[in-house]
Design a protein around this motif. Sequence first.
Motif, mmCIF file in Angstrom:
data_model
loop_
_atom_site.group_PDB
_atom_site.id
_atom_site.type_symbol
_atom_site.label_atom_id
_atom_site.label_comp_id
_atom_site.label_asym_id
_atom_site.label_seq_id
_atom_site.Cartn_x
_atom_site.Cartn_y
_atom_site.Cartn_z
ATOM 1 N N PRO A 1 0.927 -1.185 0.174
ATOM 2 C CA PRO A 1 0.156 0.023 -0.017
ATOM 3 C C PRO A 1 0.831 1.113 -0.078
ATOM 4 O O PRO A 1 0.106 2.331 0.139
ATOM 5 C CB PRO A 1 -0.876 -0.032 1.542
ATOM 6 N N ALA A 2 2.097 1.097 -0.069
ATOM 7 C CA ALA A 2 3.195 2.278 -0.011
ATOM 8 C C ALA A 2 2.693 3.246 -1.252
ATOM 9 O O ALA A 2 3.170 4.547 -1.143
ATOM 10 C CB ALA A 2 4.571 1.866 -0.129
ATOM 11 N N GLY A 3 2.418 2.849 -2.265
ATOM 12 C CA GLY A 3 2.223 3.649 -3.434
ATOM 13 C C GLY A 3 3.637 3.369 -4.484
ATOM 14 O O GLY A 3 4.019 2.542 -4.407
ATOM 15 N N ILE A 4 3.816 4.956 -5.045
ATOM 16 C CA ILE A 4 5.092 4.722 -6.007
ATOM 17 C C ILE A 4 6.371 4.640 -5.244
ATOM 18 O O ILE A 4 6.567 5.597 -4.347
ATOM 19 C CB ILE A 4 4.932 5.993 -6.846
ATOM 20 N N VAL A 5 7.081 3.603 -5.385
ATOM 21 C CA VAL A 5 8.421 3.552 -4.593
ATOM 22 C C VAL A 5 9.595 3.623 -5.488
ATOM 23 O O VAL A 5 10.717 3.294 -4.792
ATOM 24 C CB VAL A 5 8.416 2.362 -3.717
ATOM 25 N N GLY A 6 9.508 3.670 -6.769
ATOM 26 C CA GLY A 6 10.703 3.709 -7.559
ATOM 27 C C GLY A 6 10.309 4.229 -9.024
ATOM 28 O O GLY A 6 9.168 4.465 -9.280
ATOM 29 N N THR A 7 11.455 4.531 -9.459
ATOM 30 C CA THR A 7 11.334 5.256 -10.870
ATOM 31 C C THR A 7 12.596 5.093 -11.576
ATOM 32 O O THR A 7 13.684 4.687 -11.381
ATOM 33 C CB THR A 7 11.233 6.829 -10.700
ATOM 34 N N CYS A 8 12.466 4.891 -13.073
ATOM 35 C CA CYS A 8 13.645 5.025 -13.887
ATOM 36 C C CYS A 8 13.296 5.494 -15.357
ATOM 37 O O CYS A 8 11.949 5.324 -15.767
ATOM 38 C CB CYS A 8 13.815 3.271 -14.212
ATOM 39 N N ALA A 9 14.294 5.963 -16.084
ATOM 40 C CA ALA A 9 13.935 6.566 -17.261
ATOM 41 C C ALA A 9 14.835 6.138 -18.506
ATOM 42 O O ALA A 9 15.958 5.966 -18.029
ATOM 43 C CB ALA A 9 13.802 8.126 -17.062
#
Length: 132
Positions: free
Chosen positions: A33-41
Amino acid sequence: MFELEPIDEQVICHPQEYIINRGGYIWFAELPPAGIVGTCALMKKAEGVFELTKMGVSEHARGLNVGKHLLAHVLERAETIAYDTLFLLTNTKCEAAIHIYEKLGFVHDAQIMQHYGCAYERCNVAMRFVKK
């Protein structure tokens, strides 16, 4: 881990302009339930040349393999993108990330360092993805 450099601030504050509008891609990792926890482009640097950039995982989600799964997803999706060169720039302080990069097919590359490494003051590691 690092101070934001001017290029970081530009890209992070204006991802549409610096990544999407220039032919790049952005992915996010969600961990309920934490939501968005990471990103990469993937930022397009030239025709057929992409930089894997702005990869990060929230501190509270580290150790849960989020980065490994996110990177594997990005590399899988990259197979559908016409590219000749896929590279990343990092720092030896990112030891755990470098281990994941190596495990998933990136190799250290002096030519990438010479050509692109000056983009960030903190950069002392350059790697190229080797298609299997």
